[in-house]
Design a protein around this motif. Structure first.
Motif, short mmCIF file in Angstrom:
data_model
loop_
_atom_site.label_atom_id
_atom_site.label_comp_id
_atom_site.label_asym_id
_atom_site.label_seq_id
_atom_site.Cartn_x
_atom_site.Cartn_y
_atom_site.Cartn_z
N TRP A 150 3.68 1.64 -1.33
CA TRP A 150 2.55 1.64 -0.30
C TRP A 150 1.91 3.20 -0.15
CZ3 TRP A 150 2.99 4.45 4.46
CH2 TRP A 150 4.30 5.00 4.50
N TYR B 274 8.54 -2.47 -3.11
CA TYR B 274 6.98 -2.28 -2.78
C TYR B 274 6.64 -0.75 -2.73
CZ TYR B 274 7.14 -7.36 -1.92
OH TYR B 274 7.19 -8.54 -1.79
N LEU C 152 -0.78 -1.91 -0.23
CA LEU C 152 0.74 -2.23 -0.70
C LEU C 152 0.92 -3.16 -1.87
CD1 LEU C 152 3.70 -2.51 0.56
CD2 LEU C 152 2.89 -4.89 1.54
N VAL D 271 -0.11 2.36 -6.80
CA VAL D 271 -0.42 1.10 -5.95
C VAL D 271 -1.37 0.42 -6.63
CG1 VAL D 271 -0.93 0.14 -3.67
CG2 VAL D 271 0.44 2.17 -3.88
#
Length: 71
Positions: free
Chosen positions: A48, A46, A17, A23
């Protein structure tokens, strides 16, 4: 006659994450049946990805994203 069996279907999963795509890991967890809480910031996107590993090697999953809303 003795035999030795390896299970190639036994996987370990890792959650990556971060706030940059691809990422760049901010948090990395081995996924287990337990739950966990992440320190996420409001108004932040975010990214992930889940990686799977077994005796044959590692496979990186696709990158997904979500936005934390609120204050």
């Amino acid at each position: 006659m003795a035999s030795l069996n390896f299970s190639f279907t036994t996987f370990r999963f890792k959650l990556n994450l971060g706030v940059i795509s691809p990422v760049s890991t901010v948090h990395s967890f081995e996924i287990t049946p337990n739950s966990f809480t992440l320190p996420l910031e409001a108004s932040t996107t975010y990214y992930w990805r889940v990686d799977a590993t077994n005796l044959m090697g590692k496979q990186e999953g696709e990158v997904w994203s979500f936005i934390v809303t609120g204050k």
